[in-house]
Design a protein around this motif. Structure first.
Motif, mmCIF file in Angstrom:
data_model
loop_
_atom_site.group_PDB
_atom_site.id
_atom_site.type_symbol
_atom_site.label_atom_id
_atom_site.label_comp_id
_atom_site.label_asym_id
_atom_site.label_seq_id
_atom_site.Cartn_x
_atom_site.Cartn_y
_atom_site.Cartn_z
ATOM 1 N N GLY A 106 0.756 -1.215 0.079
ATOM 2 C CA GLY A 106 -0.066 0.097 -0.079
ATOM 3 C C GLY A 106 0.965 1.073 -0.002
ATOM 4 O O GLY A 106 0.651 2.219 -0.568
ATOM 5 N N LEU A 107 2.047 1.252 0.569
ATOM 6 C CA LEU A 107 2.743 2.450 0.674
ATOM 7 C C LEU A 107 3.505 2.497 -0.674
ATOM 8 O O LEU A 107 3.665 3.971 -0.969
ATOM 9 C CB LEU A 107 4.011 2.051 1.799
ATOM 10 C CG LEU A 107 3.638 2.166 3.172
ATOM 11 C CD1 LEU A 107 4.870 2.204 4.110
ATOM 12 C CD2 LEU A 107 2.927 3.111 3.480
ATOM 13 N N PHE A 108 3.752 1.589 -1.386
ATOM 14 C CA PHE A 108 4.254 1.720 -2.880
ATOM 15 C C PHE A 108 3.152 2.377 -3.732
ATOM 16 O O PHE A 108 3.729 3.454 -4.581
ATOM 17 C CB PHE A 108 4.523 0.326 -3.326
ATOM 18 C CG PHE A 108 5.748 -0.473 -2.820
ATOM 19 C CD1 PHE A 108 6.690 0.272 -2.132
ATOM 20 C CD2 PHE A 108 5.893 -1.925 -2.904
ATOM 21 C CE1 PHE A 108 7.900 -0.052 -1.391
ATOM 22 C CE2 PHE A 108 7.024 -2.407 -1.932
ATOM 23 C CZ PHE A 108 8.069 -1.862 -1.621
ATOM 24 N N ALA A 109 2.112 1.966 -3.730
ATOM 25 C CA ALA A 109 0.859 2.554 -4.314
ATOM 26 C C ALA A 109 0.827 4.070 -3.873
ATOM 27 O O ALA A 109 0.563 4.887 -4.784
ATOM 28 C CB ALA A 109 -0.427 2.088 -4.045
ATOM 29 N N ARG A 110 0.900 4.272 -2.708
ATOM 30 C CA ARG A 110 0.844 5.783 -2.486
ATOM 31 C C ARG A 110 2.008 6.563 -2.758
ATOM 32 O O ARG A 110 1.674 7.811 -3.253
ATOM 33 C CB ARG A 110 0.928 5.659 -0.568
ATOM 34 C CG ARG A 110 -0.270 5.367 0.145
ATOM 35 C CD ARG A 110 -1.691 6.204 0.136
ATOM 36 N NE ARG A 110 -2.502 5.665 0.908
ATOM 37 C CZ ARG A 110 -3.862 5.909 1.143
ATOM 38 N NH1 ARG A 110 -4.025 7.079 0.106
ATOM 39 N NH2 ARG A 110 -4.749 5.560 1.677
ATOM 40 N N ALA A 111 3.142 6.126 -2.982
ATOM 41 C CA ALA A 111 4.347 6.642 -3.524
ATOM 42 C C ALA A 111 3.969 7.117 -5.013
ATOM 43 O O ALA A 111 4.418 8.029 -5.552
ATOM 44 C CB ALA A 111 5.449 6.090 -3.390
ATOM 45 N N PHE A 112 3.284 6.107 -5.768
ATOM 46 C CA PHE A 112 3.214 6.226 -6.995
ATOM 47 C C PHE A 112 2.028 7.308 -7.364
ATOM 48 O O PHE A 112 2.243 8.204 -8.150
ATOM 49 C CB PHE A 112 2.606 4.871 -7.913
ATOM 50 C CG PHE A 112 1.957 5.081 -9.038
ATOM 51 C CD1 PHE A 112 2.705 4.986 -10.264
ATOM 52 C CD2 PHE A 112 0.512 5.296 -9.412
ATOM 53 C CE1 PHE A 112 2.346 5.078 -11.595
ATOM 54 C CE2 PHE A 112 -0.018 5.332 -10.729
ATOM 55 C CZ PHE A 112 1.159 5.345 -11.719
ATOM 56 N N HIS A 113 1.023 7.408 -6.398
ATOM 57 C CA HIS A 113 -0.098 8.371 -6.672
ATOM 58 C C HIS A 113 0.744 9.714 -6.203
ATOM 59 O O HIS A 113 0.391 10.758 -7.026
ATOM 60 C CB HIS A 113 -1.257 8.140 -5.324
ATOM 61 C CG HIS A 113 -1.866 7.099 -5.844
ATOM 62 N ND1 HIS A 113 -2.507 6.415 -4.473
ATOM 63 C CD2 HIS A 113 -1.998 6.230 -6.821
ATOM 64 C CE1 HIS A 113 -3.092 5.121 -5.190
ATOM 65 N NE2 HIS A 113 -2.730 5.017 -6.525
ATOM 66 N N ALA A 114 1.770 9.934 -5.435
ATOM 67 C CA ALA A 114 2.485 11.019 -4.967
ATOM 68 C C ALA A 114 3.175 11.636 -6.262
ATOM 69 O O ALA A 114 2.958 12.671 -6.515
ATOM 70 C CB ALA A 114 3.241 11.136 -4.060
ATOM 71 N N GLY A 115 3.757 10.535 -7.096
ATOM 72 C CA GLY A 115 4.386 10.867 -8.295
ATOM 73 C C GLY A 115 3.358 11.545 -9.322
ATOM 74 O O GLY A 115 3.756 12.777 -10.058
#
Length: 247
Positions: A106-115
């Motif tokens: 889930g943190l990886f997905a959040r990082a993608f969304h931030a990009g």
């Protein structure tokens, strides 16, 4: 009267090598705090992306700070999740594995969304909010591989909270508020709602005390060691910042 079983003492052997109690403890304190601060900074703007893009056009420094704090908070949480999963694994290995893995994904997905958020804000800088809103609306909902992790974004926190309760790492109240982190809205260019604040506050209530406890568990390093590590972290952080700015 019914009694509440107190949280079990941390398993120091499981956390001794990686991520370690100092890194893991710092993650549990800093990560949730940054997420909550970032969420509160954009609370006065409407939740949906047209308002978020318009807010960036009118308040670029504020919105950049808000989104940067939230993104940094999610990324910095990974050692804390590893530490919490290690403590859970001392009693419930399967819950530790699944809860830790899902929460980390889930943190990886959040990082993608931030990009993606960052890229959309750059459209506002170059084209204006109206044009950027039109471009985002045309591409909104397009498939990307990280959309397959939406279930992990929500379910990971619930599994981790359940495992922490079963392993007696967290009591029932703090386990419940940790599970509320699953209510954090997912996707790109999401503003703040009552659920955002509830989820971020739940992370703080559940995880900050764990971080402090991690620091207090085990031998206390000498002051010179602490100062040396802080100087090293500052120097490495500054070097990484300037290296990143150089492209």
């Amino acid at each position: 009267m019914p009694t509440t079983t107190p949280p079990a003492p941390p398993n120091t052997a499981s956390r001794s090598v990686f991520p370690g109690r100092w890194v893991g403890g710092a993650s549990l304190v800093v990560g949730p705090s940054l997420v909550l601060a970032g969420v509160l900074l954009r609370a006065r703007f409407d939740f949906f992306f047209p308002a978020q893009l318009s807010a960036y056009e009118r308040h670029p420094a504020l919105m950049t700070t808000s989104y940067s704090l939230v993104a940094a908070g999610w990324v910095l949480l990974w050692p804390g999740i590893a530490l919490l999963a290690a403590d859970i694994g001392a009693r419930h290995r399967e819950l530790a594995v699944w809860g830790g893995a899902f929460a980390m994904l889930g943190l990886f997905a959040r990082a993608f969304h931030a990009g993606v958020d960052h890229a959309h804000f750059q459209l506002v800088t170059s084209q204006g909010a109206v044009s950027a809103t039109r471009s985002v609306s045309e591409a909104y909902g397009a498939f990307h591989v990280f959309s397959t992790l939406n279930a992990a974004l929500m379910g990971g926190w619930i599994l981790l909270a359940f495992g922490a309760y079963r392993a007696r790492v967290l009591g029932p109240v703090r386990a419940t508020v940790l599970a509320l982190a699953s209510a954090m809205p997912l996707g790109v260019l999401k503003g703040t709602t009552i659920w955002s604040v509830t989820a971020a506050a739940g992370l703080c209530v559940a995880l900050l005390p764990l971080g402090v406890t991690a620091w207090r568990t085990g031998p206390v390093p000498r002051p010179a060691t602490v100062v040396g590590r802080l100087v090293l972290v500052g120097a490495v952080g500054a070097a990484m910042f300037f290296f990143g700015q150089a492209g």
